[in-house]
Write an enzyme that holds these catalytic residues in place. Structure first.
Site, PDB file in Angstrom:
ATOM      1  N   THR A  53      -8.729  -5.715   4.383  1.00  0.00           N
ATOM      2  CA  THR A  53      -8.629  -4.775   3.264  1.00  0.00           C
ATOM      3  C   THR A  53      -9.631  -5.238   2.214  1.00  0.00           C
ATOM      4  O   THR A  53      -9.581  -6.389   1.784  1.00  0.00           O
ATOM      5  CB  THR A  53      -7.212  -4.767   2.656  1.00  0.00           C
ATOM      6  OG1 THR A  53      -6.252  -4.540   3.697  1.00  0.00           O
ATOM      7  CG2 THR A  53      -7.073  -3.701   1.588  1.00  0.00           C
TER       8      THR A  53
ATOM      9  N   GLU B 245      -9.533  12.485   8.208  1.00  0.00           N
ATOM     10  CA  GLU B 245      -9.369  13.775   7.529  1.00  0.00           C
ATOM     11  C   GLU B 245     -10.704  14.518   7.432  1.00  0.00           C
ATOM     12  O   GLU B 245     -10.778  15.720   7.702  1.00  0.00           O
ATOM     13  CB  GLU B 245      -8.829  13.567   6.114  1.00  0.00           C
ATOM     14  CG  GLU B 245      -7.416  13.024   6.034  1.00  0.00           C
ATOM     15  CD  GLU B 245      -7.122  12.575   4.608  1.00  0.00           C
ATOM     16  OE1 GLU B 245      -6.700  13.421   3.806  1.00  0.00           O
ATOM     17  OE2 GLU B 245      -7.333  11.388   4.305  1.00  0.00           O
TER      18      GLU B 245
ATOM     19  N   ARG C  66      -7.396   3.797  13.753  1.00  0.00           N
ATOM     20  CA  ARG C  66      -6.480   4.930  13.956  1.00  0.00           C
ATOM     21  C   ARG C  66      -5.819   4.928  15.323  1.00  0.00           C
ATOM     22  O   ARG C  66      -4.667   5.351  15.456  1.00  0.00           O
ATOM     23  CB  ARG C  66      -7.237   6.245  13.771  1.00  0.00           C
ATOM     24  CG  ARG C  66      -7.806   6.453  12.395  1.00  0.00           C
ATOM     25  CD  ARG C  66      -6.739   6.417  11.333  1.00  0.00           C
ATOM     26  NE  ARG C  66      -7.331   6.617  10.002  1.00  0.00           N
ATOM     27  CZ  ARG C  66      -6.685   6.399   8.876  1.00  0.00           C
ATOM     28  NH1 ARG C  66      -5.428   5.965   8.894  1.00  0.00           N
ATOM     29  NH2 ARG C  66      -7.278   6.586   7.719  1.00  0.00           N
TER      30      ARG C  66
ATOM     31  N   HIS D 160      -3.451  13.904   0.971  1.00  0.00           N
ATOM     32  CA  HIS D 160      -3.638  12.981   2.090  1.00  0.00           C
ATOM     33  C   HIS D 160      -2.407  12.969   2.997  1.00  0.00           C
ATOM     34  O   HIS D 160      -2.531  13.034   4.223  1.00  0.00           O
ATOM     35  CB  HIS D 160      -3.913  11.570   1.562  1.00  0.00           C
ATOM     36  CG  HIS D 160      -3.956  10.527   2.642  1.00  0.00           C
ATOM     37  ND1 HIS D 160      -4.972  10.467   3.575  1.00  0.00           N
ATOM     38  CD2 HIS D 160      -3.107   9.521   2.961  1.00  0.00           C
ATOM     39  CE1 HIS D 160      -4.763   9.458   4.404  1.00  0.00           C
ATOM     40  NE2 HIS D 160      -3.627   8.873   4.053  1.00  0.00           N
TER      41      HIS D 160
ATOM     42  N   ASP E  33      -8.842   0.438   2.440  1.00  0.00           N
ATOM     43  CA  ASP E  33      -7.825   0.078   3.435  1.00  0.00           C
ATOM     44  C   ASP E  33      -8.360   0.445   4.821  1.00  0.00           C
ATOM     45  O   ASP E  33      -8.042   1.498   5.367  1.00  0.00           O
ATOM     46  CB  ASP E  33      -6.527   0.833   3.104  1.00  0.00           C
ATOM     47  CG  ASP E  33      -5.448   0.625   4.143  1.00  0.00           C
ATOM     48  OD1 ASP E  33      -5.474  -0.409   4.826  1.00  0.00           O
ATOM     49  OD2 ASP E  33      -4.576   1.508   4.265  1.00  0.00           O
TER      50      ASP E  33
ATOM     51  N   GLU F 296      -9.149   4.059  -1.957  1.00  0.00           N
ATOM     52  CA  GLU F 296      -7.931   3.945  -2.762  1.00  0.00           C
ATOM     53  C   GLU F 296      -8.231   3.242  -4.092  1.00  0.00           C
ATOM     54  O   GLU F 296      -9.258   2.603  -4.257  1.00  0.00           O
ATOM     55  CB  GLU F 296      -6.868   3.125  -2.009  1.00  0.00           C
ATOM     56  CG  GLU F 296      -6.619   3.640  -0.594  1.00  0.00           C
ATOM     57  CD  GLU F 296      -5.360   3.084   0.052  1.00  0.00           C
ATOM     58  OE1 GLU F 296      -4.531   2.481  -0.664  1.00  0.00           O
ATOM     59  OE2 GLU F 296      -5.216   3.265   1.274  1.00  0.00           O
TER      60      GLU F 296
ATOM     61  N   GLU G 293     -10.081   3.953   4.136  1.00  0.00           N
ATOM     62  CA  GLU G 293      -9.240   4.715   3.220  1.00  0.00           C
ATOM     63  C   GLU G 293      -9.671   4.352   1.811  1.00  0.00           C
ATOM     64  O   GLU G 293      -9.632   3.188   1.414  1.00  0.00           O
ATOM     65  CB  GLU G 293      -7.746   4.419   3.458  1.00  0.00           C
ATOM     66  CG  GLU G 293      -7.288   4.969   4.807  1.00  0.00           C
ATOM     67  CD  GLU G 293      -5.773   5.025   4.978  1.00  0.00           C
ATOM     68  OE1 GLU G 293      -5.049   4.306   4.254  1.00  0.00           O
ATOM     69  OE2 GLU G 293      -5.315   5.796   5.850  1.00  0.00           O
TER      70      GLU G 293
ATOM     71  N   LYS H 236      -3.822  -1.898  10.459  1.00  0.00           N
ATOM     72  CA  LYS H 236      -4.206  -1.995   9.046  1.00  0.00           C
ATOM     73  C   LYS H 236      -4.464  -3.444   8.606  1.00  0.00           C
ATOM     74  O   LYS H 236      -5.176  -3.663   7.631  1.00  0.00           O
ATOM     75  CB  LYS H 236      -3.070  -1.459   8.159  1.00  0.00           C
ATOM     76  CG  LYS H 236      -2.722   0.003   8.388  1.00  0.00           C
ATOM     77  CD  LYS H 236      -3.646   0.892   7.606  1.00  0.00           C
ATOM     78  CE  LYS H 236      -3.105   2.315   7.546  1.00  0.00           C
ATOM     79  NZ  LYS H 236      -3.973   3.157   6.732  1.00  0.00           N
TER      80      LYS H 236
ATOM     81  N   GLN I  39      -3.205   2.231  15.235  1.00  0.00           N
ATOM     82  CA  GLN I  39      -2.151   2.708  14.331  1.00  0.00           C
ATOM     83  C   GLN I  39      -1.285   3.776  15.010  1.00  0.00           C
ATOM     84  O   GLN I  39      -0.055   3.731  14.933  1.00  0.00           O
ATOM     85  CB  GLN I  39      -2.801   3.295  13.071  1.00  0.00           C
ATOM     86  CG  GLN I  39      -1.819   3.841  12.042  1.00  0.00           C
ATOM     87  CD  GLN I  39      -2.522   4.552  10.876  1.00  0.00           C
ATOM     88  OE1 GLN I  39      -3.741   4.631  10.824  1.00  0.00           O
ATOM     89  NE2 GLN I  39      -1.731   5.055   9.941  1.00  0.00           N
TER      90      GLN I  39
ATOM     91  N   ASP J 150       0.855  -1.192   0.000  1.00  0.00           N
ATOM     92  CA  ASP J 150       0.000   0.000   0.000  1.00  0.00           C
ATOM     93  C   ASP J 150       0.887   1.237   0.000  1.00  0.00           C
ATOM     94  O   ASP J 150       1.758   1.384   0.853  1.00  0.00           O
ATOM     95  CB  ASP J 150      -0.906  -0.008   1.236  1.00  0.00           C
ATOM     96  CG  ASP J 150      -2.034   1.007   1.114  1.00  0.00           C
ATOM     97  OD1 ASP J 150      -2.304   1.475  -0.014  1.00  0.00           O
ATOM     98  OD2 ASP J 150      -2.642   1.330   2.143  1.00  0.00           O
TER      99      ASP J 150
HETATM  100 CA    CA Z   1      -3.773   3.160   2.921  1.00  0.00          CA
END
Ligand code: CA
Length: 445
Positions: free
Chosen positions: A256, A367, A236, A134, A232, A200, A198, A252, A239, A127
């Site tokens: 996925t 975000e 948080r 971002h 993804d 993507e 996420e 993570k 992480q 990834d």
């Molecule tokens: Ca990612």
């Protein structure tokens, strides 16, 4: 029946807003109503069963069937772009030649009758982190007061190796992961309270490369089978506590999601664009020429359990363009292999979260909500900083700015399940002073 482009029209009816017009023809693997698995090509609301219909593919790589013993598309992917093109061209021919109709119809099934699966056995999964917006947004949130971009970011496509074994398909239930996170300043084990997404774009490797030999940018796209959507899922809090110094790990690796239809680069050819100018100039091995970027568009939708119960549609929470991604897939391949590491058929690499520069164009909740400071209001009256149990997230994507001329990437959804009871995990490790952690969880959930 029509789509926006010139050329032969399909004799099968294709709704005008379908992600799968005759110029798309993506590949996927689906479970039929009888429980067997086959390779399919999507067209409108239908899918052509190219395994049972392999008689239509004589003279191409499809005449012996597209699936390998694992019932995935890896061996077909491995045959390279010429083979993919021949099969896709043939499918286009039989779907536009009215004289083939009776021959083809027995193999054409409504997509809704299929249960789509992960289309390839993913070997290595990488990834990246290639959106300037971002990386800047996350740098500000994770390292407030510091320089948002770390010194390496404009010099190489930053990435990490993810966990391929937990790649899941469309409509999966995502169990809320547990791990160690900081609760009131102390490390404690328990379910994440900051479950995020996420949005993507994923790239699936077709033909492999040779161990010890790098793949130059100019040859990189020869090794691509096609493009999909990737979510993804990210915890948080887990992480944030674990990521230094070696990068993302359990925050993570729990799941996925990958969309089921692989759109070929041939289908995306009309949507090529020049990538942004890179400053400072990049190393020679990362230098590209020509239109190695793609005009893709991504959307994220959210629906709570109570919205679902009340019949309320998912709401749009993010819309972002892929066109200004700083690093292109060709550069990502060149970088992944510059040390001699090779590509294998079915490997997956993802772009990194696709975020734009304006509010509402961010591809993650951390975000979109500024880490919960600006929660999103839902039509059921609730708000979201991060995901609740029962929430469904849908990613959707397409190529092209003109709605009449789009090529869809389809969609991928996932629904948050609870956190399975794994007895004894909800205690602070090696620290009896935090025996009240269970209370914290109750409050925080
Ligand atoms: Ca990612």
């Amino acid at each position: 029946v029509s789509d926006g482009r010139a050329g032969p029209r399909a004799w099968v009816e294709i709704p005008p807003d379908s992600p799968f017009p005759i110029h798309n023809l993506p590949f996927g693997v689906g479970r039929r109503p009888d429980g067997t698995v086959g390779a399919f090509v999507a067209v409108g609301d239908h899918a052509l069963d190219v395994d049972r219909g392999r008689s239509l593919l004589t003279g191409t790589a499809g005449e012996d069937g597209l699936l390998d013993a694992t019932q995935k598309l890896n061996s077909f992917a491995a045959q390279g772009r010429r083979a993919h093109r021949a099969v896709r061209d043939r499918v286009g021919e039989v779907l536009t030649d009215p004289s083939r109709r009776d021959e083809v119809l027995p193999f054409l099934v409504p997509i809704e009758e299929l249960t789509m699966t992960v289309p390839v056995t993913v070997g290595d999964y990488v990834d990246f982190y290639s959106s300037l917006h971002h990386a800047t947004n996350l740098g500000r949130l994770f390292r407030p007061g510091g320089e948002p971009l770390l010194p390496n970011w404009r010099h190489l496509p930053v990435g990490y190796h993810g966990r391929s074994g937990t790649i899941v398909g469309d409509r999966s239930t995502i169990a809320r992961p547990r791990g160690i996170r900081s609760v009131s300043g102390s490390p404690a084990a328990g379910p994440t309270t900051q479950l995020d997404i996420e949005s993507e774009v994923g790239f699936v490797v077709g033909s492999g490369s040779i161990h010890g030999q790098r793949v130059p940018c100019a040859e990189a796209e020869r090794h691509l089978f096609g493009v999909c959507l990737v979510n993804d899922w990210s915890a948080r809090d887990i992480q944030a506590f674990e990521y230094q110094p070696l990068g993302p790990f359990l925050g993570k690796s729990f799941a996925t999601s990958m969309s089921p239809w692989i759109v070929t680069l041939d289908a995306l050819d009309p949507f090529r664009i020049a990538p942004p100018i890179q400053e400072p100039p990049v190393a020679d091995y990362l230098t590209t020429t020509g239109p190695t970027g793609f005009d893709l568009h991504l959307e994220v939708f959210l629906q709570s359990a109570s919205m679902r119960e009340r019949g309320l549609d998912p709401i749009l929470i993010s819309a972002a363009g892929f066109a200004d991604m700083y690093w292109t897939p060709a550069q990502q391949i060149a970088h992944m292999t510059v040390n001699g590491a090779h590509l294998r058929p079915g490997d997956l690499f993802a772009s990194g979260t696709v975020s734009g520069p304006t509010p509402g164009s961010e591809g993650s909740l951390i975000e979109l909500t500024s880490r919960g400071e600006r929660p999103i209001s839902l039509p059921d009256g609730s708000t979201r900083a991060f995901l609740d149990d029962g929430d469904t997230v849908v990613l959707r994507g397409w190529a092209g700015s003109d709605p009449a001329d789009r090529i869809g990437l389809g969609s991928v959804s996932g629904t948050i399940g609870g956190s399975p009871d794994t007895g004894g995990l909800d205690t602070a490790p090696h620290d009896t002073a935090h025996h009240d952690t269970a209370h914290h969880h109750g409050r925080e959930r």
